[in-house]
Enzyme design. Structure first.
Site, short mmCIF file in Angstrom:
data_model
loop_
_atom_site.label_atom_id
_atom_site.label_comp_id
_atom_site.label_asym_id
_atom_site.label_seq_id
_atom_site.Cartn_x
_atom_site.Cartn_y
_atom_site.Cartn_z
N ASP A 512 43.15 -31.73 9.66
CA ASP A 512 41.71 -31.96 9.78
C ASP A 512 41.37 -33.31 9.13
OD1 ASP A 512 39.05 -31.46 10.34
OD2 ASP A 512 38.82 -29.85 8.88
N GLU A 515 40.41 -38.64 11.19
CA GLU A 515 39.90 -39.72 12.05
C GLU A 515 40.30 -41.12 11.56
OE1 GLU A 515 38.24 -36.06 12.84
OE2 GLU A 515 38.05 -37.08 10.94
N ASP A 588 33.24 -29.95 14.65
CA ASP A 588 32.20 -29.21 13.92
C ASP A 588 30.97 -28.96 14.79
OD1 ASP A 588 33.96 -29.38 11.86
OD2 ASP A 588 32.88 -30.92 10.74
#
Length: 918
Positions: A512, A515, A588
């Site tokens: 997670d 990015e 999300d």
């Protein structure tokens, strides 16, 4: 839940509004490129420079204003693909070219010169009816197939290439800076163009290499429907863009992202598909820096070939879509995929970037997750809850709170004192554990992972050469440089049982925040002037960061098993080729009906961009879903590739049995339907793995000539056999379902009702289920019952659901292996069976002779939908038996639904057999 420690970051820090992110006008290279207006290109080709090589044709083009030459390389690639590369002839230093995404250097075909005169160069591909027309002035390329122009390059003259320049020796005036962009902007009174530095809020981006952006336009002839370029919370059909509203490809952590918005979110796949009834084509723009895509569909006049006298020309109006790509840096490296069918496009793209990894079977089951399960007792209680309520599930997940102070590869010493014992309990129940492992590493000299990585120089650096530090969950963090192969190898070794204390062979991984997310950084990500392996700035590699972490994690799990077992790795951030390493999810999302609705086009877009193993958080990650929404989300998720319920730390508990008996029963039924469907789903993943067919696909992929399907995004095909229409409106009592194909027959999957009149039907719905239809002409393999997890179901018998088309024909397949190892690949231990119904004979035959796999599993039941009259006898014969004796088959016939049910067959699934119906 403990309050976040002072030095750590909390969810409130992450919840942001859109003003924290750039829009197009904030982006300097976009503003610079927008000074170039459509028209005659500034570039012309120097046809005297044409060189014919074994693998390519090379020529130079020159910018009429700044006189900087560029090298153009054109490749014909096996399988109906062209590659176009444009770079500086003699750059001051190398420009970044994306490594590791292509699975190999593509096999080329020789190009030859068919014509070279009067400013025109025509190239042909050996033995193929494909031509490239290159016009010298202005420089343009047209791709032609069988006399039809499919695609043209630089038609609008938007080719843009900022060549590397030495840094300015002194401060220049704004006028001089504008002059450096090679654009005549003397009339413009505008903001600073961000050539050597760029501001956003309080952040300053220093550009050591100055302006390096690139751009190019493509025209797709006859096309008005374009798709792809995930990830955006947008419609399936890409929309026309306006100024300051381009599709942005820049991986960002956008908590509770807005919907119907073109801003970049967690992943980027720079692959666009264009479709018209007789052709699908694709553009793969291989660039990992920030990329913007503008789309403009318009009507154009086209000359129609005519036998009339030459002075009489016929013209007609046809659609055309212009696609303009702009990237912050790198080179132009673009693959033009010529199709002509949707499935040809998928194969061509996979030939370049790889197919979907074959997932372990458990990962196609249901996953239960939340941020966070509190401790070992909580895990034990939730696990027991599934058994108590007779709901199958395969995997329970642990979020960041399971670690010691947000230090990955560790366990909280109070809450998870005996992680191996906890996993042993799950293993006995034939279940798995997934833990989160993010890329940020807590700055703490006492943390072994940090101190070792720091000592080896494995972190991304800032522009001054120090380790880059940013804020994430543990507080101050450094970020591993996954672009470095040495770092990836070291990271993979951290998953060994020796290194990762408390881990076992049932532990798998979730990447997670990759990015990468930097909570107090510009746009909540890493500074673009940070420096990676090879001295490349972060701006060059940004969209690859998560791709590389997932690659290293998958390699670590494979290494851990001695190369024996398939990994499971879920990643939030992704790029072209991420399909080779595991699964992705949409990030999300919010517990609202609109997010359930948008999840369908989002997943379809990701799927057709090569990543079949995708899903959305069931129930919505943020907030508290009302029971009806949760039920509808479970029903949708059960028919999507990756199926996980997940919730935020601030959301109320929402295990499936917490919403009253009626809702528990409906959710149980949805999850059980998923488990019944696993043989079909696993077979679809085998096809995705071997032939690049998406598991979940838009209707137009299966019905490419049916124009009414081109914009449909509220229903989809699961494989080629099932049409799924989730219920996405609150309190819906009916839904409008499009059953496409004038010569198709459809059957209600649950009631077996035959629908011979395709078109849009109003279908009544109750809360109990969503509409699912089986396509006539298909065979769907199912399990006759379900177990507590996939591993409990290995020997459960099969039901084959045969749906006849209007010719009373059906065909389908089943793929089977051990569900977890690479033996299917290395030792060809698999079964691939083909089922055919033709002329009242239903047969099982081998679809791939190479595969061998022993199974005790049998086909117990066959349902044949669409049998018009009751048979007098049904017999079964095994092809291996030579005594010629046929076995009488027990059958029942339901005249109301025209369904023939064959029971107690006990035919081995790996054997050849026939069932004769008289």
């Amino acid at each position: 839940m403990e309050p976040a420690k002072e030095e750590e970051s909390s969810v409130q820090d992450e919840a942001v509004d859109k003003s924290n992110f750039k829009n197009c006008n904030h982006i300097a290279f976009y503003r610079r490129q927008k000074l170039l207006h459509p028209g005659k290109s500034l570039y012309q080709a120097l046809l005297d420079s044409v060189t014919l090589c074994n693998d390519s044709v090379k020529l130079q083009i020159i910018n009429e204003e700044n006189k900087v030459p560029l090298l153009v390389e054109i490749y014909a690639i096996e399988g109906n693909i062209f590659r176009l590369k444009i770079n500086e002839v003699a750059p001051l230093k190398s420009r970044y070219e994306v490594p590791d995404v292509l699975i190999k250097e593509p096999t080329t075909q020789r190009l030859s010169i068919a014509q070279k005169e009067a400013g025109i160069l025509v190239l042909t591909c050996v033995g193929e009816d494909r031509k490239l027309h290159i016009t010298a002035n202005p420089f343009q390329i047209e791709l032609e197939s069988k006399g039809e122009t499919i695609l043209s390059v630089n038609t609008s003259g938007m080719l843009y290439f900022e060549h590397l320049q030495p840094p300015p020796q002194n401060s220049k005036t704004t006028a001089q800076k504008k002059e450096d962009t090679s654009i005549d902007s003397s009339q413009e009174n505008q903001e600073d163009l961000g050539l050597w530095q760029e501001e956003f809020g309080s952040f300053l981006d220093i550009k050591a290499n100055g302006p390096t952006s690139i751009g190019l336009d493509f025209s797709l002839h006859g096309c008005e429907h374009v798709y792809g370029i995930p990830e955006h919370a947008e419609t399936l059909l890409l929309k026309n863009t306006s100024d300051d509203d381009a599709y942005r490809l820049f991986n960002l952590d956008v908590y509770g992202h807005k919907i119907y918005d073109k801003m970049g979110i967690y992943g980027s796949v720079p692959f666009l598909l264009a479709h018209k009834p007789d052709r699908t084509s694709g553009i793969f723009w291989l660039n990992s820096s920030e990329t913007l895509v503008e789309i403009n569909t318009k009507a154009v006049m086209e000359h129609v070939p005519s036998r009339s006298p030459p002075d009489i020309t016929k013209r007609r109006v046809v659609p055309q879509t212009d696609v303009h790509w702009m990237s912050e840096s790198g080179i132009i490296d673009v693959f033009l995929l010529m199709g002509p069918t949707p499935f040809d496009i998928f194969k061509q793209y996979a030939q370049l970037t790889g197919t979907q990894a074959l997932p372990p079977l458990f990962s196609l089951g249901y996953h239960q997750c939340r941020w966070n399960y509190e401790d070992e007792q909580d895990i034990k209680a939730v696990d027991a809850g599934f058994d108590e309520h007779d709901i199958p599930y395969d995997v329970i997940w642990l979020d960041i709170e399971h670690t010691e102070g947000k230090m990955y590869f560790t366990w909280d010493k109070k809450k998870f004192q005996h992680p191996e014992r906890m996993q042993e309990l799950l293993k006995r129940k034939k279940r798995k554990l997934v833990v989160i492992i993010d890329p940020h590493i807590k700055v703490d000299p006492m943390y072994t992972l940090y101190s070792e990585a720091k000592k080896k120089g494995y972190f991304v650096k800032d522009r001054k050469g120090q380790d880059f530090e940013g804020i994430c969950w543990p507080g101050s963090s450094s970020y591993l440089d996954f672009t470095n192969p040495e770092v990836r190898e070291w990271y993979a070794d951290q998953f060994s049982f020796k290194s990762y204390k408390g881990s076992t062979d049932i532990l798998f991984v979730w990447n997670d925040m990759n990015e990468p997310s930097v909570l107090k950084g510009a746009e909540l990500t890493m500074q673009r002037d940070a420096v990676h392996h090879g001295n490349w700035e972060h701006r060059e590699v940004h969209n690859l960061y998560g791709f590389y972490q997932q690659m290293a994690t998958a390699e670590g799990l494979i290494k851990r098993s001695g190369g024996q077992n398939r990994p499971f790795v879920l990643t939030r951030s992704f790029f072209a080729g991420s399909q080779k390493y595991g699964a992705v999810w949409t990030g999300d999302n919010v517990a609202e009906w609109s997010y359930l609705k948008i999840s369908i086009p989002m997943l379809l877009t990701i799927s057709i961009a090569g990543i079949s193993f995708c899903g959305a958080d069931v129930g919505g990650f943020i907030g508290d879903p009302e029971p009806e929404l949760l039920v509808r989300w479970y029903q949708a998720g059960a028919y999507q590739p990756f199926f996980r319920g997940h919730a935020n730390i601030e959301s109320k508990r929402r295990e499936p049995w917490l919403f009253g008996d009626e809702n528990t029963q409906i959710i149980r039924e949805a999850i059980r339907e998923r488990y019944t469907l696993l043989p079909y789903l696993y077979s679809l993943f085998y096809r995705a793995h071997t032939t690049a067919e998406p598991v979940m696909r838009p209707l137009w992929v299966e019905f490419p000539k049916e124009q009414e399907t081109f914009g449909v995004e509220d229903e989809y095909m699961l494989g080629n056999a099932l049409l799924v229409h989730p219920v996405i409106e609150q309190e819906a009592t009916t839904v409008n379902v499009l059953l496409p194909g004038s010569d198709e027959v459809w059957y209600d999957l649950r009631r077996f009702r035959r629908l011979d009149y395709p078109g849009t039907l109003k279908i009544p719905v109750t809360l109990e289920s969503i509409p699912v239809f089986q396509r006539g002409g298909s065979v769907v393999p199912l399990k006759t019952t379900v177990g507590r997890s996939t591993e409990w179901m290995t020997d459960i018998s099969y039901e084959l659901r045969v749906a006849l088309d209007y010719k009373d024909f059906a065909v389908g397949e089943l793929y089977l292996d051990d569900g977890h190892s690479f033996q299917y690949l290395h030792k060809k231990q698999f079964l691939h069976r083909k089922f055919t119904f033709h002329k009242n004979v239903f047969s099982s035959s081998c679809a791939d002779e190479i595969g061998q796999y022993h199974t005790k599993c049998v086909v117990e039941r066959v349902l044949i939908l669409g049998v018009q009259k009751q048979p007098t006898s049904v017999t079964a014969s095994l092809q291996s038996k030579r005594d010629g004796k046929d076995k009488e088959v027990v059958f029942t016939y339901d005249a109301k639904t025209s369904t023939l049910t064959l029971e107690k067959l006990l035919l081995n699934v790996g054997a050849d057999w026939e069932i004769h119906i008289k």
